[in-house]
Design a protein around this motif. Structure first.
Motif, PDB file in Angstrom:
ATOM      1  N   GLU A 184       9.791 -15.573   9.449  1.00  0.00           N
ATOM      2  CA  GLU A 184       9.625 -16.341  10.611  1.00  0.00           C
ATOM      3  C   GLU A 184      10.887 -16.910  11.415  1.00  0.00           C
ATOM      4  OE1 GLU A 184       6.766 -19.225   8.822  1.00  0.00           O
ATOM      5  OE2 GLU A 184       5.219 -17.836   9.163  1.00  0.00           O
ATOM      6  N   ARG A 185      11.688 -17.396  10.423  1.00  0.00           N
ATOM      7  CA  ARG A 185      13.277 -17.901  10.831  1.00  0.00           C
ATOM      8  C   ARG A 185      13.827 -16.873  11.636  1.00  0.00           C
ATOM      9  NH1 ARG A 185      15.128 -21.410   5.165  1.00  0.00           N
ATOM     10  NH2 ARG A 185      13.510 -23.260   5.619  1.00  0.00           N
ATOM     11  N   GLN A 186      13.862 -15.615  11.115  1.00  0.00           N
ATOM     12  CA  GLN A 186      14.740 -14.447  11.802  1.00  0.00           C
ATOM     13  C   GLN A 186      13.873 -14.087  12.990  1.00  0.00           C
ATOM     14  OE1 GLN A 186      17.632 -15.234   9.724  1.00  0.00           O
ATOM     15  NE2 GLN A 186      17.961 -13.236  10.269  1.00  0.00           N
ATOM     16  N   GLY A 187      12.752 -14.477  13.110  1.00  0.00           N
ATOM     17  CA  GLY A 187      11.716 -13.772  14.433  1.00  0.00           C
ATOM     18  C   GLY A 187      11.470 -12.380  14.012  1.00  0.00           C
ATOM     19  N   VAL A 188      11.641 -11.956  12.838  1.00  0.00           N
ATOM     20  CA  VAL A 188      11.459 -10.456  12.425  1.00  0.00           C
ATOM     21  C   VAL A 188      10.000 -10.417  11.895  1.00  0.00           C
ATOM     22  CG1 VAL A 188      12.161  -8.677  11.080  1.00  0.00           C
ATOM     23  CG2 VAL A 188      13.747 -10.260  11.904  1.00  0.00           C
ATOM     24  N   ARG A 189       9.283  -9.253  11.960  1.00  0.00           N
ATOM     25  CA  ARG A 189       8.068  -9.127  11.664  1.00  0.00           C
ATOM     26  C   ARG A 189       8.027  -8.417  10.138  1.00  0.00           C
ATOM     27  NH1 ARG A 189       3.805  -6.961  15.968  1.00  0.00           N
ATOM     28  NH2 ARG A 189       2.396  -8.324  14.818  1.00  0.00           N
ATOM     29  N   LEU A 190       7.068  -8.835   9.443  1.00  0.00           N
ATOM     30  CA  LEU A 190       7.013  -8.440   7.907  1.00  0.00           C
ATOM     31  C   LEU A 190       5.578  -7.926   7.650  1.00  0.00           C
ATOM     32  CD1 LEU A 190       8.068  -8.481   5.097  1.00  0.00           C
ATOM     33  CD2 LEU A 190       7.422 -10.784   5.014  1.00  0.00           C
ATOM     34  N   SER A 191       5.403  -7.030   6.938  1.00  0.00           N
ATOM     35  CA  SER A 191       4.286  -6.475   6.492  1.00  0.00           C
ATOM     36  C   SER A 191       4.061  -5.958   5.017  1.00  0.00           C
ATOM     37  CB  SER A 191       3.588  -5.201   7.433  1.00  0.00           C
ATOM     38  OG  SER A 191       2.382  -5.088   7.056  1.00  0.00           O
ATOM     39  N   VAL A 192       3.015  -5.581   4.587  1.00  0.00           N
ATOM     40  CA  VAL A 192       2.858  -5.213   3.088  1.00  0.00           C
ATOM     41  C   VAL A 192       2.069  -4.076   3.028  1.00  0.00           C
ATOM     42  CG1 VAL A 192       2.098  -6.073   1.019  1.00  0.00           C
ATOM     43  CG2 VAL A 192       2.995  -7.658   2.398  1.00  0.00           C
ATOM     44  N   TYR A 193       2.534  -3.138   2.326  1.00  0.00           N
ATOM     45  CA  TYR A 193       2.015  -1.606   1.931  1.00  0.00           C
ATOM     46  C   TYR A 193       0.767  -1.722   1.302  1.00  0.00           C
ATOM     47  CZ  TYR A 193       1.649   3.160   1.790  1.00  0.00           C
ATOM     48  OH  TYR A 193       1.091   4.535   1.715  1.00  0.00           O
ATOM     49  N   GLN A 194      -0.578  -2.064   1.784  1.00  0.00           N
ATOM     50  CA  GLN A 194      -1.378  -2.012   1.169  1.00  0.00           C
ATOM     51  C   GLN A 194      -2.320  -0.773   1.627  1.00  0.00           C
ATOM     52  OE1 GLN A 194      -2.531  -3.663  -1.354  1.00  0.00           O
ATOM     53  NE2 GLN A 194      -1.703  -5.849  -1.416  1.00  0.00           N
ATOM     54  N   ASN A 195      -1.869   0.265   1.037  1.00  0.00           N
ATOM     55  CA  ASN A 195      -2.649   1.634   1.563  1.00  0.00           C
ATOM     56  C   ASN A 195      -3.918   1.928   0.930  1.00  0.00           C
ATOM     57  OD1 ASN A 195      -1.452   2.051  -1.169  1.00  0.00           O
ATOM     58  ND2 ASN A 195      -1.688   4.055  -1.067  1.00  0.00           N
ATOM     59  N   ARG A 196      -4.398   1.240  -0.079  1.00  0.00           N
ATOM     60  CA  ARG A 196      -5.740   1.350  -0.517  1.00  0.00           C
ATOM     61  C   ARG A 196      -6.793   0.883   0.469  1.00  0.00           C
ATOM     62  NH1 ARG A 196      -5.986   4.814  -4.588  1.00  0.00           N
ATOM     63  NH2 ARG A 196      -4.207   5.011  -5.849  1.00  0.00           N
ATOM     64  N   ARG A 197      -6.427   0.088   1.455  1.00  0.00           N
ATOM     65  CA  ARG A 197      -7.578  -0.182   2.411  1.00  0.00           C
ATOM     66  C   ARG A 197      -7.856   1.165   3.086  1.00  0.00           C
ATOM     67  NH1 ARG A 197      -5.558  -5.457   5.950  1.00  0.00           N
ATOM     68  NH2 ARG A 197      -5.144  -6.972   4.173  1.00  0.00           N
ATOM     69  N   TRP A 198      -7.322   2.166   3.091  1.00  0.00           N
ATOM     70  CA  TRP A 198      -7.425   3.220   3.545  1.00  0.00           C
ATOM     71  C   TRP A 198      -8.083   4.467   2.740  1.00  0.00           C
ATOM     72  CZ3 TRP A 198      -3.828  -0.034   5.456  1.00  0.00           C
ATOM     73  CH2 TRP A 198      -4.086  -0.492   6.681  1.00  0.00           C
ATOM     74  N   ASP A 199      -8.419   3.895   1.393  1.00  0.00           N
ATOM     75  CA  ASP A 199      -8.865   4.932   0.527  1.00  0.00           C
ATOM     76  C   ASP A 199     -10.399   5.326   1.105  1.00  0.00           C
ATOM     77  OD1 ASP A 199      -6.724   4.642  -1.317  1.00  0.00           O
ATOM     78  OD2 ASP A 199      -8.047   3.899  -2.948  1.00  0.00           O
ATOM     79  N   SER A 200     -10.488   6.594   0.819  1.00  0.00           N
ATOM     80  CA  SER A 200     -12.055   7.199   1.083  1.00  0.00           C
ATOM     81  C   SER A 200     -13.173   6.550   0.594  1.00  0.00           C
ATOM     82  CB  SER A 200     -12.175   8.528   0.582  1.00  0.00           C
ATOM     83  OG  SER A 200     -13.327   9.027   0.538  1.00  0.00           O
ATOM     84  N   ASP A 201     -13.150   5.970  -0.869  1.00  0.00           N
ATOM     85  CA  ASP A 201     -14.255   5.247  -1.241  1.00  0.00           C
ATOM     86  C   ASP A 201     -14.344   3.804  -0.632  1.00  0.00           C
ATOM     87  OD1 ASP A 201     -12.035   4.210  -2.565  1.00  0.00           O
ATOM     88  OD2 ASP A 201     -12.456   5.667  -4.482  1.00  0.00           O
ATOM     89  N   PHE A 202     -13.258   3.208  -0.196  1.00  0.00           N
ATOM     90  CA  PHE A 202     -13.251   1.852   0.160  1.00  0.00           C
ATOM     91  C   PHE A 202     -13.574   1.905   1.606  1.00  0.00           C
ATOM     92  CE2 PHE A 202     -11.422  -1.627   2.154  1.00  0.00           C
ATOM     93  CZ  PHE A 202     -11.786  -2.749   1.509  1.00  0.00           C
ATOM     94  N   LEU A 203     -13.191   2.722   2.210  1.00  0.00           N
ATOM     95  CA  LEU A 203     -13.723   2.947   3.632  1.00  0.00           C
ATOM     96  C   LEU A 203     -15.347   3.205   3.760  1.00  0.00           C
ATOM     97  CD1 LEU A 203     -10.856   5.260   5.015  1.00  0.00           C
ATOM     98  CD2 LEU A 203     -11.314   3.042   5.515  1.00  0.00           C
ATOM     99  N   THR A 204     -15.786   4.038   2.783  1.00  0.00           N
ATOM    100  CA  THR A 204     -17.213   4.167   2.601  1.00  0.00           C
ATOM    101  C   THR A 204     -18.078   3.019   2.218  1.00  0.00           C
ATOM    102  OG1 THR A 204     -16.849   6.565   1.882  1.00  0.00           O
ATOM    103  CG2 THR A 204     -19.094   5.745   1.626  1.00  0.00           C
ATOM    104  N   VAL A 205     -17.478   2.218   1.591  1.00  0.00           N
ATOM    105  CA  VAL A 205     -17.978   0.722   0.939  1.00  0.00           C
ATOM    106  C   VAL A 205     -17.971  -0.026   2.320  1.00  0.00           C
ATOM    107  CG1 VAL A 205     -17.561  -1.302  -0.178  1.00  0.00           C
ATOM    108  CG2 VAL A 205     -17.404   0.822  -1.406  1.00  0.00           C
ATOM    109  N   ARG A 206     -17.073  -0.175   2.963  1.00  0.00           N
ATOM    110  CA  ARG A 206     -17.079  -1.010   4.124  1.00  0.00           C
ATOM    111  C   ARG A 206     -17.868  -0.460   5.187  1.00  0.00           C
ATOM    112  NH1 ARG A 206     -11.374  -2.888   6.682  1.00  0.00           N
ATOM    113  NH2 ARG A 206     -12.863  -4.098   7.742  1.00  0.00           N
ATOM    114  N   LYS A 207     -18.090   0.914   5.247  1.00  0.00           N
ATOM    115  CA  LYS A 207     -18.956   1.295   6.491  1.00  0.00           C
ATOM    116  C   LYS A 207     -20.598   0.912   5.951  1.00  0.00           C
ATOM    117  CE  LYS A 207     -20.577   5.662   8.564  1.00  0.00           C
ATOM    118  NZ  LYS A 207     -20.521   7.036   8.699  1.00  0.00           N
ATOM    119  N   LEU A 208     -21.076   1.231   4.698  1.00  0.00           N
ATOM    120  CA  LEU A 208     -22.084   0.834   4.067  1.00  0.00           C
ATOM    121  C   LEU A 208     -22.436  -0.878   4.278  1.00  0.00           C
ATOM    122  CD1 LEU A 208     -22.371   2.769   0.962  1.00  0.00           C
ATOM    123  CD2 LEU A 208     -23.906   3.250   3.030  1.00  0.00           C
ATOM    124  N   ILE A 209     -21.577  -1.633   3.975  1.00  0.00           N
ATOM    125  CA  ILE A 209     -21.743  -2.925   4.231  1.00  0.00           C
ATOM    126  C   ILE A 209     -21.683  -3.388   5.523  1.00  0.00           C
ATOM    127  CG2 ILE A 209     -20.620  -5.176   3.704  1.00  0.00           C
ATOM    128  CD1 ILE A 209     -19.430  -4.049   1.313  1.00  0.00           C
TER     129      ILE A 209
END
Length: 350
Positions: free
Chosen positions: A110-135
């Protein structure tokens, strides 16, 4: 967009480089690694991608994003280095060793005015995407219990402290998924497993989360389990969905494939690996959604071009880190830990 990678160990080599080299409209600009062996691997696997000795050299060569994929112990310093160079940073998971360290990284961005993200790639796992769709479709009705586990038999992982232990490393994925689905948590209870008393890092865990909305999440992981339980079992008022095994993208990446080389086969689960919907004695297969880890970087591109939301916001990683801290506290104190419902919570249900 020019993307640089810091670290070419297991994570950088298998979970980032294949995606970066497959990303349309982007250039895999270089890798920071001083290891002669890893430089040889880089040259063989990604010809033309230059190796650098430091973040400063890579930034000087020209990058828009730095991806930091190194062991947890030294990673925060490298994230800070990247931010101080004024370049957007993607940190591998786990984001930090504790919430205080996570907040320090976020404050610096925030001080540097630079964007920061975290690599949570398992948000795009096949099984998790299926769970999200069903819910989200209402097929399960009102969800009451969410069970999520990753168990395998891998004794060589017992003393692997690169991610800070199984709870901190693998647990960061499972907690992130639970918060994304069901929102903030008010109670945390945890048990940790240690093969030896003098072992520095845990080799397994069980965590129970009571969400503010009433859903209970049971999360578990182990590297010494010979008989793994279901990857997901989601119980609702209209039925239950369960699926075994792990998302196939990891196996594809470890086999040397990428979204570019695998094409339409990337992330696709064969029908024998699909999960089941069960209710009142009836059972039917549920086709799995296609896994797509590359969506993280595609969304990152869009965010940089438009100034829109990042694929994973740092406040989400802070929320997960606070839950992981509470899990550690619960184990050490042998009690349920109460959390302020909205402390550090930034998950937006989509």
């Amino acid at each position: 967009m020019r993307i640089g990678l810091v670290g070419y160990g297991h994570g950088g080599r298998f979970f980032h480089a294949p995606l970066l080299s497959s990303l349309p409209g982007a250039t895999f600009a270089g890798v920071v690694t001083r290891s002669p062996e890893r430089r040889q691997l880089l040259a063989a696997e990604h010809p033309g991608v230059a190796a650098f000795d430091s973040i400063g050299q890579l930034v000087e060569a020209g990058v828009d994003v730095l991806v930091i994929s190194t062991p947890l112990k030294g990673r925060p310093a490298l994230v800070l280095d990247g931010l101080e160079h004024g370049v957007m940073v993607v940190s591998d998971k786990p984001f930090a060793a504790d919430a205080q360290q996570a907040q320090t990284l976020i404050t610096m961005a925030e001080r540097q005015g630079v964007r920061l993200s975290v690599y949570q790639n398992r948000r795009w796992d096949s099984d998790f995407l299926t769970v999200r769709k069903l819910i989200e479709s209402g097929a399960l009705g009102q969800v009451t219990r969410f069970e999520s586990r990753v168990e395998r038999y891998s004794p060589q992982s017992v003393n692997n402290s690169s991610g800070g232990g199984f709870l901190r490393d693998l647990g960061s994925h499972l907690v992130d998924q639970a918060l994304l689905l069901f929102g903030p948590v008010r109670q945390v209870y945890a048990e940790l497993d240690y093969q030896d008393q003098d072992q520095a890092c845990d080799n397994g865990f069980f965590v129970s989360l009571t969400h503010v909305n009433g859903v209970v999440s049971h999360l578990g992981g182990s590297c010494l389990q010979s008989s793994p339980g279901p990857r997901f079992r989601v119980t609702g008022t209209l039925g239950c969905y369960s699926v075994d095994g792990l998302d196939g993208q990891e196996a594809q990446a470890l086999a040397g494939l990428s979204p570019k080389s695998a094409g339409e086969r990337w992330g696709v689960e064969e029908h024998r690996r699909w999960g089941w919907f069960e209710h009142a004695g009836e059972r039917e297969r549920v086709p799995s959604e296609r896994g797509c880890w590359q969506q993280f970087y595609l969304q990152l591109q869009t965010a940089l071009q438009t100034g829109g939301p990042l694929p994973v916001e740092p406040r989400d990683a802070l929320a997960s880190t606070r839950v992981l801290d509470a899990a550690r506290q619960s184990f050490e104190q042998r009690q349920v830990v109460e959390l302020s419902p909205f402390a550090g919570h930034g998950m937006d249900l989509e």
